[in-house]
Design an enzyme around this catalytic site. Structure first.
Site, PDB file in Angstrom:
ATOM      1  N   SER A  53     -27.568 -33.830  13.769  1.00  0.00           N
ATOM      2  CA  SER A  53     -28.721 -34.685  13.931  1.00  0.00           C
ATOM      3  C   SER A  53     -29.426 -35.029  12.613  1.00  0.00           C
ATOM      4  O   SER A  53     -30.221 -35.953  12.562  1.00  0.00           O
ATOM      5  CB  SER A  53     -29.742 -34.010  14.851  1.00  0.00           C
ATOM      6  OG  SER A  53     -30.137 -32.758  14.296  1.00  0.00           O
TER       7      SER A  53
ATOM      8  N   LYS B   6     -36.233 -34.309   6.840  1.00  0.00           N
ATOM      9  CA  LYS B   6     -35.891 -34.716   8.208  1.00  0.00           C
ATOM     10  C   LYS B   6     -37.165 -34.737   9.037  1.00  0.00           C
ATOM     11  O   LYS B   6     -37.999 -33.824   8.915  1.00  0.00           O
ATOM     12  CB  LYS B   6     -34.886 -33.703   8.772  1.00  0.00           C
ATOM     13  CG  LYS B   6     -34.387 -33.973  10.166  1.00  0.00           C
ATOM     14  CD  LYS B   6     -33.429 -32.860  10.582  1.00  0.00           C
ATOM     15  CE  LYS B   6     -32.832 -33.072  11.952  1.00  0.00           C
ATOM     16  NZ  LYS B   6     -31.909 -31.974  12.327  1.00  0.00           N
TER      17      LYS B   6
ATOM     18  N   SER C 192     -26.137 -29.332  12.692  1.00  0.00           N
ATOM     19  CA  SER C 192     -26.822 -30.555  12.259  1.00  0.00           C
ATOM     20  C   SER C 192     -27.046 -30.721  10.757  1.00  0.00           C
ATOM     21  O   SER C 192     -27.500 -31.778  10.322  1.00  0.00           O
ATOM     22  CB  SER C 192     -28.164 -30.680  12.973  1.00  0.00           C
ATOM     23  OG  SER C 192     -27.947 -31.185  14.254  1.00  0.00           O
TER      24      SER C 192
HETATM   25  N1  GLN Z   1     -24.883 -31.497  17.698  1.00  0.00           N
HETATM   26  C1  GLN Z   1     -25.505 -30.319  18.179  1.00  0.00           C
HETATM   27  C2  GLN Z   1     -26.334 -30.622  19.387  1.00  0.00           C
HETATM   28  O1  GLN Z   1     -26.357 -31.727  19.790  1.00  0.00           O
HETATM   29  C3  GLN Z   1     -26.291 -29.657  17.109  1.00  0.00           C
HETATM   30  C4  GLN Z   1     -27.673 -30.161  16.946  1.00  0.00           C
HETATM   31  C5  GLN Z   1     -28.433 -29.441  15.857  1.00  0.00           C
HETATM   32  O2  GLN Z   1     -27.865 -28.639  15.099  1.00  0.00           O
HETATM   33  N2  GLN Z   1     -29.704 -29.718  15.759  1.00  0.00           N
HETATM   34  O3  GLN Z   1     -26.943 -29.765  19.950  1.00  0.00           O
END
Ligand code: GLN
Length: 493
Positions: free
Chosen positions: A154, A79, A178
């Site tokens: 993400s 990532k 994420s």
């Molecule tokens: N969807 C969550 C957010 O927008 C988690 C993001 C993440 O785990 N990096 O904060």
């Protein structure tokens, strides 16, 4: 030979037997990466030359018979929120479009040291802020099951790439879901470890008290292999745990005595609005464990209803502080003259809307007069959420829950409604707030509303801190008895 379908162990055996060279394997996957990227936008950078060089090194190692690990010569992706020395690292944001780090994140370095071959950096929401990949400065990634839908976020690029069998695994990060949610949306396995289990050094800080690097792979077996190598203490990360890492892969081969296992179904995770297919898949997974001898119990985690609110105060607060480093002077895209102007103009120009939103939210919740009402209160409730889990884990060994309340939604469906998007995180943020580990794995595949495309349904198992071994084993016993490997999206690559 259907190379892409093999497990890590199977490819490793082929490499060692000389049936294929690491360079051939690498080129095979680079070609798939290029093709997949054209239709699904899953990579920010495909690291062609770098990968071939690493593969050549791997071939040398294999030939010499020295220093070989199970990951030597095996292609993977990362990532784009992990620093990789000399390789463009954008964090999914246009603000870092030209950024080339001078060091490599510890977890990635450990894989490099093991001889792994990085084929590319995967697209993600900017600085990992998002749940659908639509916030990315490089456009949304498309779900390999259905191009109209999001892959989750993400770490959406990582999940999509693994589902497309481009490389054998991908390294993602999980601050509020994420890894687990995109894994569920793309029908792959994802592991979010205990906070501190994997080093955060070189991972772009989002919510520093919640961030966890982790693995996305086709199976729990592959996940266990990678996790065993990348985890462990790191003197460069003061919050990283001193505990030694078990050989998770080896542990998987030991049988679970299900007559001693108690699995909880927390009632707060079966709420109104939960997709019926997901509810059904979760219950059926519990039934499966019951058939193996486990005891299934209804349990309660009463503070769950505050978890999302707590998360969306703590995380933007930490974000607003962490984002201070992007001033366009030390690195990043430049705009404007002089310090103040440059700071303002470069941020206005290059930060994506969600990045600006979170900086503003967090600056507000940390500001004088509001700090006590928001941040301090949220920190107190955080303790209550953590205690909820401690109490439940005195009654059951693990809990089993849905990962997301919905199936992968269509691109654009929630993009204009940040609050609706935040709701997608309702079942995942709790693990990060409590610092506990969780695994997400596909439990069912169903037709979409129009009765056409098959879509994966993920469930998660959450366990007490440092129970990675147990939750991996449980998920593995589920996978071992299903035809999961036959259920991967069909793609013409
Ligand atoms: N969807 C969550 C957010 O927008 C988690 C993001 C993440 O785990 N990096 O904060």
């Amino acid at each position: 030979m259907n190379l892409e379908k093999l497990s890590i162990k199977e490819v490793h055996e082929k490499l060692i037997a000389g049936e294929i060279s690491a360079v051939e394997l690498c080129k095979f996957h680079l070609e798939r990466a290029e093709k997949f990227n054209k239709t699904h936008n899953a990579f920010t950078t495909i690291t062609n030359e770098f990968a071939v060089k690493q593969a050549e090194e791997a071939d040398k190692r294999i030939k010499s018979g020295k220093n070989i690990t199970i990951l030597t010569g095996i292609p993977f992706s990362v990532k784009d929120v992990f620093s990789t020395k000399g390789i463009r690292t954008t964090a999914g944001s246009k603000a870092l479009d030209n950024y080339i780090p001078v060091y490599t994140a510890t977890v990635i370095q450990k894989l490099f040291d093991a001889g792994a071959v990085m084929i590319g950096k995967t697209n993600c929401d900017p600085f990992a802020f998002g749940a659908s990949n639509e916030n990315s400065g490089y456009g949304p990634v498309r779900n390999p099951w259905d191009r109209k839908r999001v892959p989750g976020g993400s770490s959406g690029g990582s999940a999509a790439v693994v589902a497309a069998r481009v490389g054998y695994y991908s390294i993602g990060s999980d601050t509020g879901g994420s890894i687990r949610q995109p894994a569920a949306f793309c029908g792959v396995s994802g592991l979010k470890v205990t906070y501190g289990r994997n080093s955060r050094y070189g991972l772009f800080a989002m919510g520093s008290s919640l961030d966890t690097p982790g693995v996305l792979a086709k199976s729990m077996e592959d996940t266990a292999i990678v996790e065993s190598i990348m985890s462990g203490n790191d003197e460069k990360d003061s919050t990283s745990s001193q505990r030694s890492t078990p050989d998770y892969f080896k542990e998987l081969s030991k049988k679970v005595d299900f007559s001693k296992i108690k699995i909880g179904l927390p009632k707060e995770y079966f709420i109104e609005g939960l997709d019926k297919n997901i509810e059904k898949a979760t219950i059926e997974t519990a039934e499966f464990f019951r058939s193996l001898g486990a005891e299934i119990r209804k349990v309660s985690l009463p503070y769950t209803k505050y978890a999302l609110a707590v998360y969306y105060i703590i995380v933007p607060s930490e974000i607003s502080s962490n984002m201070a480093r992007y001033d366009s002077l030390r690195f990043g895209m430049e705009k404007g003259e002089g310090y103040a102007e440059r700071l303002l103009e470069s941020r206005m120009e290059f930060f994506e809307p969600e990045v600006k939103r979170r900086i503003m939210l967090g600056t507000y919740t940390l500001s004088a007069g509001y700090y006590d009402a928001y941040y301090k209160k949220a920190m107190k409730v955080r303790t209550l959420v953590r205690k909820d889990f401690e109490k439940v884990f005195s009654e059951v060994d693990v809990v089993l829950t849905p990962v997301s309340p919905t199936l992968p939604f269509e691109i654009g469906e929630k993009a204009d409604d940040p609050l609706a998007m935040y709701l997608a995180d309702v079942f995942t943020v709790t693990a990060n707030i409590a610092g506990i580990p969780g695994v997400s794995f596909p439990a069912a595949h169903i037709k979409d509303e129009e009765g056409k495309k098959h879509l994966p349904v993920g469930v998660q198992i959450l366990g007490p801190q440092f129970s990675e071994e147990l939750i991996l084993k449980l998920a593995h016993s589920y996978q071992g008895k299903t035809d999961w490997h036959e259920k991967m999206p069909e793609l013409d690559l």
